[in-house]
Design a protein around this motif. Structure first.
Motif, PDB file in Angstrom:
ATOM      1  N   LYS A  26      -5.520   1.110  -5.584  1.00 60.10           N
ATOM      2  CA  LYS A  26      -3.853   0.883  -6.062  1.00 60.10           C
ATOM      3  C   LYS A  26      -3.384   1.818  -5.213  1.00 60.10           C
ATOM      4  O   LYS A  26      -3.432   2.811  -5.937  1.00 60.10           O
ATOM      5  N   LEU A  27      -1.846   1.437  -4.885  1.00 60.18           N
ATOM      6  CA  LEU A  27      -1.037   2.798  -4.138  1.00 60.18           C
ATOM      7  C   LEU A  27       0.162   1.924  -4.903  1.00 60.18           C
ATOM      8  O   LEU A  27       0.493   1.218  -4.231  1.00 60.18           O
ATOM      9  N   PRO A  28       0.880   2.965  -5.401  1.00 58.13           N
ATOM     10  CA  PRO A  28       2.141   2.259  -6.169  1.00 58.13           C
ATOM     11  C   PRO A  28       2.584   2.915  -4.437  1.00 58.13           C
ATOM     12  O   PRO A  28       3.761   4.313  -4.237  1.00 58.13           O
ATOM     13  N   GLY A  41      10.461  -7.557   2.956  1.00 58.02           N
ATOM     14  CA  GLY A  41      10.465  -8.916   3.215  1.00 58.02           C
ATOM     15  C   GLY A  41       9.871 -10.181   4.028  1.00 58.02           C
ATOM     16  O   GLY A  41       9.164 -11.029   3.839  1.00 58.02           O
ATOM     17  N   ASP A  42       9.682  -9.031   5.582  1.00 57.39           N
ATOM     18  CA  ASP A  42       8.611 -10.050   6.135  1.00 57.39           C
ATOM     19  C   ASP A  42       7.254 -10.015   5.905  1.00 57.39           C
ATOM     20  O   ASP A  42       6.550 -10.530   5.791  1.00 57.39           O
ATOM     21  N   CYS A  43       6.690  -8.980   5.408  1.00 54.76           N
ATOM     22  CA  CYS A  43       5.377  -8.486   4.255  1.00 54.76           C
ATOM     23  C   CYS A  43       5.329 -10.636   4.305  1.00 54.76           C
ATOM     24  O   CYS A  43       4.227 -10.960   3.407  1.00 54.76           O
ATOM     25  N   ARG A  75      -3.086  -5.152   0.615  1.00 59.44           N
ATOM     26  CA  ARG A  75      -2.845  -6.518   0.119  1.00 59.44           C
ATOM     27  C   ARG A  75      -1.802  -5.623  -0.342  1.00 59.44           C
ATOM     28  O   ARG A  75      -1.443  -5.378  -1.721  1.00 59.44           O
ATOM     29  N   LEU A  76      -0.394  -6.241  -0.196  1.00 62.18           N
ATOM     30  CA  LEU A  76       0.965  -6.107  -1.299  1.00 62.18           C
ATOM     31  C   LEU A  76       0.592  -7.400  -2.584  1.00 62.18           C
ATOM     32  O   LEU A  76       0.468  -8.465  -2.754  1.00 62.18           O
ATOM     33  N   THR A  77      -0.274  -6.580  -3.395  1.00 58.92           N
ATOM     34  CA  THR A  77      -0.288  -7.504  -4.266  1.00 58.92           C
ATOM     35  C   THR A  77       0.772  -7.788  -5.801  1.00 58.92           C
ATOM     36  O   THR A  77       0.500  -8.331  -6.690  1.00 58.92           O
ATOM     37  N   SER A  78       1.674  -6.582  -6.005  1.00 60.87           N
ATOM     38  CA  SER A  78       2.400  -6.989  -6.581  1.00 60.87           C
ATOM     39  C   SER A  78       3.861  -6.029  -6.129  1.00 60.87           C
ATOM     40  O   SER A  78       3.875  -5.075  -5.418  1.00 60.87           O
ATOM     41  N   THR A  90       2.966  -2.383  -5.136  1.00 62.97           N
ATOM     42  CA  THR A  90       1.698  -1.900  -4.832  1.00 62.97           C
ATOM     43  C   THR A  90       0.982  -2.555  -4.426  1.00 62.97           C
ATOM     44  O   THR A  90       0.803  -3.612  -3.905  1.00 62.97           O
ATOM     45  N   LEU A  91      -0.156  -1.345  -3.037  1.00 60.66           N
ATOM     46  CA  LEU A  91      -0.943  -2.500  -2.533  1.00 60.66           C
ATOM     47  C   LEU A  91      -1.817  -2.323  -2.461  1.00 60.66           C
ATOM     48  O   LEU A  91      -2.973  -1.075  -3.843  1.00 60.66           O
ATOM     49  N   THR A  92      -2.808  -3.144  -2.834  1.00 53.14           N
ATOM     50  CA  THR A  92      -4.162  -2.825  -3.157  1.00 53.14           C
ATOM     51  C   THR A  92      -5.115  -2.363  -1.888  1.00 53.14           C
ATOM     52  O   THR A  92      -5.289  -3.912  -0.919  1.00 53.14           O
ATOM     53  N   GLY A  93      -6.279  -1.222  -1.442  1.00 55.92           N
ATOM     54  CA  GLY A  93      -6.424  -1.057  -0.236  1.00 55.92           C
ATOM     55  C   GLY A  93      -7.451  -2.293   0.068  1.00 55.92           C
ATOM     56  O   GLY A  93      -8.182  -2.210  -0.742  1.00 55.92           O
TER      57      GLY A  93
END
Length: 217
Positions: A26-28, A41-43, A75-78, A90-93
């Motif tokens: 995870k990457l904040p 917004g597009d994502c 994936r944008l998870t939060s 937060t992106l989850t690889g």
């Protein structure tokens, strides 16, 4: 869990020097530039919510600047949006990818590219293990490294983590140079990443020993 067939041919790119995202990690991120606020917004409107983290080959990032050929999609998870339109996300690889060709020039304020996911099928599978790791020797090196480094004092909380979580977390947290982070990203296996990580830490320790006072600058 995503499958190879679920991954899109074209994704948004977020070139960010020194940022490392690895599969299942995870990457904040703090998103404040207008073009990347549009990207978020597009994502959020896409079914996969994927953003490709990729490093430029130089800094600062500019339009049309060359990028490394391998990045990692998360994936944008939060996310949280502030009153002034900034995002804390937060992106989850999910998987690494190979950059094929940038696309959509001028259609969006951010960069996009066609990508190839083949060769990284293991990123979509089960958690990796490092059967050849000598954990005692590895932890001993970590102890020496962080004793010299000082800032990250909570590394001991990783000692009981599984192989992948420990190695990937350290790869992302340690203050390595962008090209060194790229080498960790491109490592073909968890064992290779751990070996690369150890080499980088040993080199850093030799550098420290050569400096007055024996501390990293």
């Amino acid at each position: 869990m995503m499958k190879l067939v679920d991954l899109p041919d074209t994704i948004a790119l977020f070139p960010l020097p020194g940022a490392l995202l690895l599969p299942r990690s995870k990457l904040p991120l703090h998103i404040f530039e207008p073009r990347y606020r549009v990207m978020i917004g597009d994502c959020l409107k896409t079914p996969t919510r994927l953003i490709g983290m990729i490093q430029p080959r130089g800094v600062p990032v500019g339009e049309g600047e060359r990028l490394h050929t391998i990045g990692c999609a998360g994936r944008l998870t939060s996310f949280t949006e502030t009153d002034d339109g900034r995002y804390m996300i937060t992106l989850t690889g999910i998987s690494r990818f190979r950059l094929l060709q940038e696309s959509g020039a001028g259609l969006k304020p951010y960069r996009q590219a066609r990508v190839d996911w083949t060769g990284f099928e293991g990123d979509l599978g089960r958690v990796e293990h490092d059967p050849s790791q000598n954990r005692e020797a590895f932890l001993g090196l970590l102890g020496r490294y962080f004793a010299a480094l000082s800032p990250l004092t909570d590394w001991k909380s990783l000692q009981d983590a599984d192989d992948e979580m420990m190695i990937n977390a350290l790869s992302m947290l340690c203050p390595f140079a962008p090209e060194e982070r790229q080498a960790l990203l491109e490592a073909p296996s968890l064992t290779t990443r751990r070996e690369t990580l150890m080499t980088l830490m040993e080199f850093a320790l030799r550098t420290v020993s050569a400096q007055p006072g024996g501390r990293m600058q």
